[in-house]
Enzyme design. Structure first.
Site, PDB file in Angstrom:
ATOM      1  N   TYR A  58       0.898  -1.067   0.543  1.00 25.26           N
ATOM      2  CA  TYR A  58       0.293  -0.021   0.000  1.00 25.26           C
ATOM      3  C   TYR A  58       0.970   0.829  -0.083  1.00 25.26           C
ATOM      4  O   TYR A  58       2.174   1.863   0.753  1.00 25.26           O
ATOM      5  CB  TYR A  58      -0.960   0.145   0.889  1.00 25.26           C
ATOM      6  CG  TYR A  58      -2.118  -1.017   1.158  1.00 25.26           C
ATOM      7  CD1 TYR A  58      -2.116  -1.906   0.249  1.00 25.26           C
ATOM      8  CD2 TYR A  58      -2.835  -1.372   2.404  1.00 25.26           C
ATOM      9  CE1 TYR A  58      -2.847  -2.947   0.197  1.00 25.26           C
ATOM     10  CE2 TYR A  58      -3.614  -2.436   2.334  1.00 25.26           C
ATOM     11  CZ  TYR A  58      -3.700  -3.717   1.294  1.00 25.26           C
ATOM     12  OH  TYR A  58      -4.566  -4.092   1.492  1.00 25.26           O
ATOM     13  N   TYR A 196     -12.366  -8.477   2.400  1.00 25.05           N
ATOM     14  CA  TYR A 196     -12.175  -7.181   2.649  1.00 25.05           C
ATOM     15  C   TYR A 196     -12.865  -6.262   1.848  1.00 25.05           C
ATOM     16  O   TYR A 196     -13.453  -6.660   0.959  1.00 25.05           O
ATOM     17  CB  TYR A 196     -10.160  -6.731   1.486  1.00 25.05           C
ATOM     18  CG  TYR A 196     -10.105  -7.648   0.250  1.00 25.05           C
ATOM     19  CD1 TYR A 196     -10.424  -7.038  -0.770  1.00 25.05           C
ATOM     20  CD2 TYR A 196      -8.926  -8.967  -0.074  1.00 25.05           C
ATOM     21  CE1 TYR A 196     -10.151  -8.069  -1.883  1.00 25.05           C
ATOM     22  CE2 TYR A 196      -9.138  -9.908  -0.897  1.00 25.05           C
ATOM     23  CZ  TYR A 196      -9.940  -9.039  -2.081  1.00 25.05           C
ATOM     24  OH  TYR A 196      -9.143  -9.791  -2.887  1.00 25.05           O
TER      25      TYR A 196
HETATM   26  N1  LIG Z   1      -5.938  -8.876   0.904  1.00 26.90           N
HETATM   27  C1  LIG Z   1      -5.905  -7.933   0.124  1.00 26.90           C
HETATM   28  O1  LIG Z   1      -6.076  -8.272  -1.489  1.00 26.90           O
HETATM   29  C2  LIG Z   1      -6.957  -6.594  -0.103  1.00 26.90           C
HETATM   30  C3  LIG Z   1      -7.851  -6.434  -1.559  1.00 26.90           C
HETATM   31  C4  LIG Z   1      -8.391  -5.301  -1.005  1.00 26.90           C
HETATM   32  C5  LIG Z   1      -8.636  -4.561   0.185  1.00 26.90           C
HETATM   33  N2  LIG Z   1      -7.597  -4.844   0.681  1.00 26.90           N
HETATM   34  C6  LIG Z   1      -8.209  -4.262   2.731  1.00 26.90           C
HETATM   35  O2  LIG Z   1      -9.176  -4.471   2.469  1.00 26.90           O
HETATM   36  C7  LIG Z   1      -9.648  -2.912   3.398  1.00 26.90           C
HETATM   37  C8  LIG Z   1     -11.043  -2.422   3.075  1.00 26.90           C
HETATM   38  O3  LIG Z   1     -11.210  -2.669   1.407  1.00 26.90           O
HETATM   39  P1  LIG Z   1     -11.410  -1.369   0.475  1.00 26.90           P
HETATM   40  O4  LIG Z   1     -10.497  -0.319   1.315  1.00 26.90           O
HETATM   41  O5  LIG Z   1     -10.781  -1.910  -0.621  1.00 26.90           O
HETATM   42  O6  LIG Z   1     -12.650  -1.127   0.286  1.00 26.90           O
HETATM   43  P2  LIG Z   1     -14.480  -1.099   0.993  1.00 26.90           P
HETATM   44  O7  LIG Z   1     -13.783  -0.942   2.708  1.00 26.90           O
HETATM   45  O8  LIG Z   1     -14.934  -1.392   0.871  1.00 26.90           O
HETATM   46  O9  LIG Z   1     -14.411   0.549   1.083  1.00 26.90           O
HETATM   47  C9  LIG Z   1     -13.581   1.868   1.321  1.00 26.90           C
HETATM   48  C10 LIG Z   1     -14.372   3.000   0.390  1.00 26.90           C
HETATM   49  O10 LIG Z   1     -15.681   3.461   0.968  1.00 26.90           O
HETATM   50  C11 LIG Z   1     -15.361   4.495   1.591  1.00 26.90           C
HETATM   51  N3  LIG Z   1     -16.293   4.702   2.434  1.00 26.90           N
HETATM   52  C12 LIG Z   1     -16.032   3.761   3.573  1.00 26.90           C
HETATM   53  N4  LIG Z   1     -16.981   4.079   5.119  1.00 26.90           N
HETATM   54  C13 LIG Z   1     -17.431   5.321   4.225  1.00 26.90           C
HETATM   55  C14 LIG Z   1     -19.295   5.307   4.375  1.00 26.90           C
HETATM   56  N5  LIG Z   1     -19.291   5.463   5.992  1.00 26.90           N
HETATM   57  N6  LIG Z   1     -19.494   6.047   4.018  1.00 26.90           N
HETATM   58  C15 LIG Z   1     -19.547   6.467   2.891  1.00 26.90           C
HETATM   59  N7  LIG Z   1     -18.187   5.926   2.023  1.00 26.90           N
HETATM   60  C16 LIG Z   1     -17.677   4.902   2.978  1.00 26.90           C
HETATM   61  C17 LIG Z   1     -14.195   5.314   1.687  1.00 26.90           C
HETATM   62  O11 LIG Z   1     -14.338   6.550   1.490  1.00 26.90           O
HETATM   63  P3  LIG Z   1     -13.652   7.519   3.029  1.00 26.90           P
HETATM   64  O12 LIG Z   1     -12.326   6.753   3.254  1.00 26.90           O
HETATM   65  O13 LIG Z   1     -14.175   8.798   2.547  1.00 26.90           O
HETATM   66  O14 LIG Z   1     -14.751   7.128   4.128  1.00 26.90           O
HETATM   67  C18 LIG Z   1     -13.632   4.180   0.807  1.00 26.90           C
HETATM   68  O15 LIG Z   1     -13.667   5.180  -0.366  1.00 26.90           O
HETATM   69  C19 LIG Z   1      -8.525  -2.216   1.887  1.00 26.90           C
HETATM   70  O16 LIG Z   1      -8.436  -0.891   2.934  1.00 26.90           O
HETATM   71  C20 LIG Z   1      -7.399  -2.602   3.040  1.00 26.90           C
HETATM   72  O17 LIG Z   1      -6.199  -3.077   3.955  1.00 26.90           O
HETATM   73  C21 LIG Z   1      -7.080  -6.289   0.645  1.00 26.90           C
END
Ligand SMILES: NC(=O)c1ccc[n+]([C@@H]2O[C@H](COP(=O)([O-])OP(=O)(O)OC[C@H]3O[C@@H](n4cnc5c(N)ncnc54)[C@H](OP(=O)(O)O)[C@@H]3O)[C@@H](O)[C@H]2O)c1
Length: 281
Positions: A58, A196
Site C-alpha cells: 500500500y 476485504y
Molecule cells: N488482501 C487484499 O488483496 C485486499 C484487497 C483490497 C482491500 N484490502 C484491505 O481491505 C480494506 C478495505 O477494502 P477497500 O479499501 O478496498 O474498500 P472498502 O472498505 O469496501 O471501501 C472503502 C471506500 O469506502 C468509503 N467509505 C468507507 N466508509 C464509508 C461510509 N460509512 N460511507 C461512505 N463511504 C465510506 C471510503 O472512503 P472515505 O475514506 O471517504 O470514507 C473508501 O473510498 C483495504 O483498505 C485493505 O486494508 C485487502
C-alpha cells in the site's frame, strides 16, 4: 443506537479478535489528508476497531508509515496485520519484507502476517519464512489472502501449514461466491475469514435495495452492508480516512439484522448457485 461491546471472531488458537477492524489501502498517499487519516484511525481504535490491516504494497510502504504514526504509544491496543508481496515471499524474502514492515510500523512484532496473494514462490518457501518469523517473535500468527480452497488444501497439507490463522478475501453482499465452498471449508477447518472491500469500495452504497433496507432499519447503507458481513461470522476491515465515516461504520457492529431482513437481502444479492472462482480486487 447504543454502543455495545465489540463482536469478535475466533482464530484457530481460540484467541478472539474484534470482528470489525480498519483497512488502510490508499491511506498515507496524500499529504494533505494525513492528519485527518490519522485522526480517523485513532478514532477507530477508541471505538474498538482495533484490527488494523495494512500491507507493504500500500503506497509502497506509505500506508504502513501512516499506521506507525497513528498507533504510536497505543501499540498494545492494536491487532496489527500486514502482508508480504508474493514476489518477496520466498523464505528469506518473507523475513526481510516483514522486517521492513516492522520498521515502517515502528514496532517489533506483528499480530498477523499474510501472504498477499499466491505468486511464483512455492507455498512451502513462504511457510518456512513465516515459521522463522514466529520463532524469532516477529509475528504472532500468520495467514494468507486471496487463496481459494485448492490452495488452502495444498497449504494445510504441508508440515506446519495447518497453523494458518486467516484467509483474507473479497467478500460483501455483491460478492458472495465464497459461500459455495471456501467459507464452509474455513468454518470446518477453523480458519478465520476476513472480508476485504466489505462495502465494495463504496460502490454498494448506491444500491437501491440496500438503501431501502437501511431506511427501514434506521441505519445507513454502509452499516447494513457491514452488519451483513458480521452476521456471517466473518471479520470485516472497512477503510475510511474520515472520522465521521469511521464512527458510522462502528455502528454496524451493534446492528443486528433480523431473519426477514436477511431474506430481503438474499433476494437482492443472491448467494451463489454454483461454484465460482475466487474473485479478487
Ligand atoms: N488482501 C487484499 O488483496 C485486499 C484487497 C483490497 C482491500 N484490502 C484491505 O481491505 C480494506 C478495505 O477494502 P477497500 O479499501 O478496498 O474498500 P472498502 O472498505 O469496501 O471501501 C472503502 C471506500 O469506502 C468509503 N467509505 C468507507 N466508509 C464509508 C461510509 N460509512 N460511507 C461512505 N463511504 C465510506 C471510503 O472512503 P472515505 O475514506 O471517504 O470514507 C473508501 O473510498 C483495504 O483498505 C485493505 O486494508 C485487502
Amino acid at each position: 443506537m447504543t454502543t455495545e461491546a465489540m463482536r469478535t471472531v475466533a482464530l484457530p488458537t481460540e484467541e478472539e479478535i474484534p470482528a470489525l477492524g480498519q483497512g488502510t489501502w490508499h491511506l498515507g498517499e496524500d499529504p494533505t489528508r494525513r492528519s485527518q487519516e490519522i485522526a480517523a484511525l485513532r478514532l477507530g481504535l477508541d471505538l474498538g476497531m482495533t484490527v488494523v490491516d495494512t500491507a507493504e504494497m500500500y503506497g509502497d510502504g506509505a500506508s504502513e508509515e501512516l499506521v506507525g504514526e497513528a498507533i504510536e504509544g497505543r501499540r498494545e491496543e492494536v491487532f496489527l496485520v500486514s502482508k508480504v508481496l508474493p514476489g518477496h515471499a520466498d523464505r528469506k524474502g518473507t523475513v526481510s519484507a516483514c522486517e521492513g514492515s516492522l520498521r515502517r510500523l515502528r514496532t517489533d512484532q506483528l499480530d498477523l502476517y499474510l501472504l498477499h496473494w499466491r505468486g511464483r514462490h512455492p507455498l512451502d518457501e513462504t511457510l518456512a519464512g513465516f515459521i522463522d518469523l514466529v520463532a524469532a517473535g516477529k509475528i504472532r500468527h500468520w495467514g494468507v489472502s486471496n487463496l481459494d480452497v485448492a490452495d488452502l488444501i495444498e497449504l494445510t497439507a504441508l508440515p506446519g501449514g495447518d497453523a494458518v490463522a486467516v484467509d483474507q478475501v473479497l467478500y460483501n453482499l455483491a460478492r458472495r461466491g465464497i459461500e459455495w465452498n471456501l467459507l464452509p471449508w474455513c468454518r470446518e477447518s477453523g480458519v478465520a475469514v476476513m472480508a476485504y472491500s466489505p462495502i465494495e469500495q463504496g460502490r454498494l452504497l448506491e444500491d437501491e435495495a440496500l438503501q431501502d433496507v437501511a431506511l427501514d432499519l434506521g441505519a445507513t447503507p454502509a452499516q447494513v452492508a457491514l452488519a451483513w458481513v458480521l452476521e456471517q461470522e466473518v471479520a470485516a476491515i472497512p477503510r475510511s480516512g474520515r472520522p465521521d465515516h469511521v464512527r458510522e461504520n462502528r455502528g454496524a457492529a451493534d446492528l443486528r439484522l433480523p431473519p426477514e431482513v436477511l431474506t430481503v437481502l438474499d433476494a437482492a444479492f443472491p448467494p451463489p448457485s454454483e461454484p465460482l472462482p475466487l474473485e479478487v480486487l
